[in-house]
Write an enzyme that holds these catalytic residues in place. Structure first.
Site, PDB file in Angstrom:
ATOM      1  N   LYS A   1       0.908  -1.107   0.202  1.00 47.08           N
ATOM      2  CA  LYS A   1      -0.016  -0.006  -0.104  1.00 47.08           C
ATOM      3  C   LYS A   1       0.833   1.332   0.068  1.00 47.08           C
ATOM      4  CE  LYS A   1      -3.887   0.140   2.291  1.00 47.08           C
ATOM      5  NZ  LYS A   1      -4.933  -0.101   3.579  1.00 47.08           N
ATOM      6  N   ILE A   2       0.733   2.134  -1.195  1.00 48.55           N
ATOM      7  CA  ILE A   2       1.274   3.286  -1.108  1.00 48.55           C
ATOM      8  C   ILE A   2       0.440   4.392  -1.218  1.00 48.55           C
ATOM      9  CG2 ILE A   2       2.905   4.875  -2.577  1.00 48.55           C
ATOM     10  CD1 ILE A   2       4.141   2.147  -3.618  1.00 48.55           C
TER      11      ILE A   2
END
Length: 380
Positions: free
Chosen positions: A141-142
């Site tokens: 997750k970014i």
């Protein structure tokens, strides 16, 4: 036999993931049983979820003690706990990943929220996490910040699955979709395969309505004109879903573009919109409103456990993500009405800042509580 409405949703092309993870549900067998019984097809996690799972939970003590004996730092101990849970969850969901040919079966883990505004650190941590955990059904997750999106492009080009999180505005979604496409193009240009890479764009919902409804309630306190009151009331609880439906229309345009078609011909997977923040905050609204209204093909909805149970029980399943599009556009236009006068761009920017903060606080709190636990468990 009791109908599980979650299984009906899958038939309309939407995957249901769960927004929750802990060692308790892994070791008890509950997580595995949810695949068959509830039709759960993937997992999302975040620092708040891990804080809740780890803080004050004795199930992690043996691993913490092992970390102390190995002279690990608190951050290294934190990573060893979280990486183990993520790895075990990846293994539990590997049959889903294989059965769906890489469409589902993903487990998402977030890079430290403290680096959300640092592109280079985000890239290096994403690669390090992916390598250390070592599972092909892992998603990193970014955050979809201006600094996060160049990292998305680079990490995708390295062949790593990405869940782009904290998307509030339609514009941020469009930028995310192109960041994914650019990453695939860069990878294809190196002569490397792009058919095994997956990505989702996590588009947040209930936080938008909570914010806008709060602004409307403030305005309603000061208004006496009944017509103006009616205008304000008509917008309440409508903006998040309207915003999401417009984002879905943009997704449809993007997959019709020549650039996407060229990648699709090489086997690229579409980046799916993932509806996040889907538990209803206002008790006056249906507890499954953010599920019912956004069911549609090639989407994901990640639900916390109470919403999973509510939806299994009483979701009204139908393909609605493309219904009432004109009404949807009207809702967004109405925000500009002088009597309503809500600056949606400003709201979205504020929510992004708050969103990062909402992950930094539990992350910091978890590290602090781990420090305390390490002190307690360290032999004198």
């Amino acid at each position: 036999m009791v109908t599980n409405h979650l299984l009906e949703i899958e038939n309309l092309g939407q995957s249901i993931w769960m927004d929750n993870l802990s060692r308790n549900i892994i070791e008890s067998g509950e997580l595995k049983s949810m695949i068959g019984k509830k039709g759960i097809r993937g997992i999302t996690s975040n620092p708040a979820i891990f804080e809740k799972a780890i803080a004050g939970n004795a199930i992690y003590d043996a691993d913490i003690e092992a970390g102390i004996k190995a002279s690990k730092s608190v951050i290294e101990i934190y990573e060893s706990l979280v990486f183990k849970d993520i790895r075990d969850a990846c293994d539990i969901f590997m049959p889903v990943y294989e059965e769906t040919k890489g469409l589902d079966g993903y487990i998402s883990i977030e890079v430290p929220p403290t680096i959300a505004k640092d592109t280079e650190s985000t890239i290096s941590e994403a690669i390090r996490y992916y390598t250390a955990i070592g599972r092909e059904n892992l998603m990193i997750k970014i955050p979809g910040t201006p600094e996060g999106l160049p990292a998305v492009t680079r990490v995708i080009s390295e062949g790593i699955n990405v869940n782009v999180t904290l998307l509030f505005s339609v514009e941020s979604y469009i930028n995310t979709a192109w960041a994914y496409i650019e990453g695939l193009e860069a990878r294809a240009a190196k002569g490397e395969d792009i058919d095994k890479i997956a990505s989702v764009a996590s588009f947040f919902l209930s936080r938008i309505d909570s914010n806008i409804d709060g602004l409307i309630d403030e305005k309603l306190k000061k208004v006496t004109d009944e017509t103006v009151k009616a205008k304000l009331e008509a917008v309440k609880g409508k903006v998040a879903i309207a915003n999401a439906k417009i984002a879905y229309q943009e997704y449809k345009k993007i997959i019709q573009s020549d650039r996407w078609k060229a990648l699709s011909a090489k086997g690229a997977k579409e980046q799916r919109l993932l509806w996040a923040s889907t538990s209803t905050k206002n008790p006056a609204y249906s507890d499954v409103m953010y599920v019912d209204e956004l069911i549609g093909p090639n989407t994901v909805n990640t639900l916390p456990p109470p919403t999973i149970d509510a939806c299994a029980d009483h979701c009204d399943v139908d393909n609605r993500v493309e219904t009432n599009i004109e009404v949807t556009k009207e809702v967004m236009e109405n925000l500009k009405d002088p009597d309503i006068n809500i600056n949606i761009d400003q709201v979205m920017e504020q929510l992004l800042v708050e969103g990062i903060d909402k992950f930094i606080k539990p992350f910091t709190s978890l590290i602090n509580s781990l420090e305390e636990k390490v002190k307690k468990l360290t032999p004198v």
